[in-house]
Design an enzyme around this catalytic site. Structure first.
Site, PDB file in Angstrom:
ATOM      1  CD  GLU A  82       1.589   1.029   6.817  1.00 53.81           C
ATOM      2  OE1 GLU A  82       1.206   1.254   5.648  1.00 53.81           O
ATOM      3  OE2 GLU A  82       1.323  -0.012   7.414  1.00 53.81           O
ATOM      4  CG  ASP A  83      -1.120   2.053   3.138  1.00 45.97           C
ATOM      5  OD1 ASP A  83      -0.834   1.810   4.325  1.00 45.97           O
ATOM      6  OD2 ASP A  83      -1.551   1.186   2.360  1.00 45.97           O
ATOM      7  N   GLY A 138       0.782  -1.234   0.000  1.00 48.73           N
ATOM      8  CA  GLY A 138       0.000   0.000   0.000  1.00 48.73           C
ATOM      9  C   GLY A 138       0.812   1.281   0.000  1.00 48.73           C
ATOM     10  CE  LYS A 193      -9.818   3.305   7.325  1.00 47.42           C
ATOM     11  NZ  LYS A 193     -10.287   1.927   7.091  1.00 47.42           N
ATOM     12  CG  ASP A 225      -8.394   0.221   9.921  1.00 46.41           C
ATOM     13  OD1 ASP A 225      -9.137   0.878  10.662  1.00 46.41           O
ATOM     14  OD2 ASP A 225      -8.811  -0.700   9.204  1.00 46.41           O
TER      15      ASP A 225
HETATM   16  P1  IMP Z   1      -4.155  -1.862  10.824  1.00 44.21           P
HETATM   17  O1  IMP Z   1      -3.258  -2.946  11.325  1.00 44.21           O
HETATM   18  O2  IMP Z   1      -5.590  -2.137  11.168  1.00 44.21           O
HETATM   19  O3  IMP Z   1      -3.734  -0.485  11.240  1.00 44.21           O
HETATM   20  O4  IMP Z   1      -4.164  -1.948   9.231  1.00 44.21           O
HETATM   21  C1  IMP Z   1      -3.043  -1.660   8.478  1.00 44.21           C
HETATM   22  C2  IMP Z   1      -3.180  -2.084   7.051  1.00 44.21           C
HETATM   23  O5  IMP Z   1      -4.504  -2.475   6.673  1.00 44.21           O
HETATM   24  C3  IMP Z   1      -2.861  -0.922   6.127  1.00 44.21           C
HETATM   25  O6  IMP Z   1      -1.480  -0.812   5.903  1.00 44.21           O
HETATM   26  C4  IMP Z   1      -3.626  -1.271   4.884  1.00 44.21           C
HETATM   27  O7  IMP Z   1      -2.870  -2.120   4.058  1.00 44.21           O
HETATM   28  C5  IMP Z   1      -4.841  -2.011   5.402  1.00 44.21           C
HETATM   29  N1  IMP Z   1      -6.003  -1.110   5.491  1.00 44.21           N
HETATM   30  C6  IMP Z   1      -6.535  -0.548   6.594  1.00 44.21           C
HETATM   31  N2  IMP Z   1      -7.597   0.218   6.315  1.00 44.21           N
HETATM   32  C7  IMP Z   1      -7.735   0.172   4.962  1.00 44.21           C
HETATM   33  C8  IMP Z   1      -8.669   0.802   4.059  1.00 44.21           C
HETATM   34  O8  IMP Z   1      -9.577   1.573   4.427  1.00 44.21           O
HETATM   35  N3  IMP Z   1      -8.484   0.512   2.742  1.00 44.21           N
HETATM   36  C9  IMP Z   1      -7.498  -0.317   2.281  1.00 44.21           C
HETATM   37  N4  IMP Z   1      -6.623  -0.914   3.108  1.00 44.21           N
HETATM   38  C10 IMP Z   1      -6.738  -0.675   4.438  1.00 44.21           C
END
Ligand code: IMP
Length: 183
Positions: A103-104, A48, A135, A107
């Site tokens: 990072e993109d 991403g 987010k 979440d």
């Molecule tokens: P986390 O561990 O929940 O913070 O998620 C991290 C990863 O989940 C990010 O690096 C993205 O690759 C993916 N991700 C989280 N939210 C989204 C979204 O809204 N769209 C697409 N990919 C997401």
């Protein structure tokens, strides 16, 4: 790919190409100032972060190096599992390095908090995070992001590197994915 090319798959435009460009320029200016005289190692999280890395690296004016990691995250679903697995590790020795994770999106924060701990355990002089999107309502763990871009609502978004089932990464802006695409 423009918003108009996949209009029926999107419900709301969150960031245009220009807004992303301005956000990244602001982040790069801060990084330039904070790392002056140093050569930080930018660590991109595949896949991403590819677009963010490409634009951020070119907007930065001090010398940098780049390396990449791949960790497991979503697969084809839209919920974070919290299970993190290294699929591709760094090629660079982190001893004494100033590491900046690129990072993109953050979440739940589960992936990054794990990654932060992992990289801090490798002898780096410093490890900080730059993330284009955050987010806040979805946070399950608090992650200290030194270079945050834009806070967005708790919705599944695509574009500018972010995918759903590997699609939409080449969308130039960032938009909310319509539920009919994944339900
Ligand atoms: P986390 O561990 O929940 O913070 O998620 C991290 C990863 O989940 C990010 O690096 C993205 O690759 C993916 N991700 C989280 N939210 C989204 C979204 O809204 N769209 C697409 N990919 C997401």
């Amino acid at each position: 790919m423009q918003f108009s090319d996949v209009e029926s798959d999107l419900t709301e435009i969150l960031l245009t190409e220009e807004q992303i460009h301005d956000t990244i320029a602001g982040l790069a200016a801060r990084i330039d100032a904070d790392y002056a005289g140093k050569t930080p190692l930018l660590v991109g999280v595949l896949r991403g972060a590819v677009m963010v890395m490409a634009d951020l690296a070119r907007a930065i004016t001090i010398p940098i190096e780049m390396d990449w990691m791949a960790v497991s995250s979503y697969g084809s679903s839209t919920q974070s599992s919290g299970v993190v697995r290294i699929l591709k590790d760094l090629d660079t020795d982190l001893h004494g390095r100033d590491v900046l994770i690129v990072e993109d999106i953050i979440d739940s924060g589960l992936t990054l908090s794990w990654l932060l701990q992992n990289l801090r355990g490798r002898g780096a002089a410093s490890v900080e995070i730059c993330a284009l999107l955050r987010k806040p309502e979805a946070a399950k763990v608090q992650v200290d992001v030194k270079y945050p871009g834009v806070d967005i609502p708790n919705a599944f978004v695509v574009g500018f590197g972010l995918d759903y089932a590997e699609k939409y990464r080449n969308l130039r802006g960032i938009a909310v994915l319509a539920p009919h695409v994944y339900s």
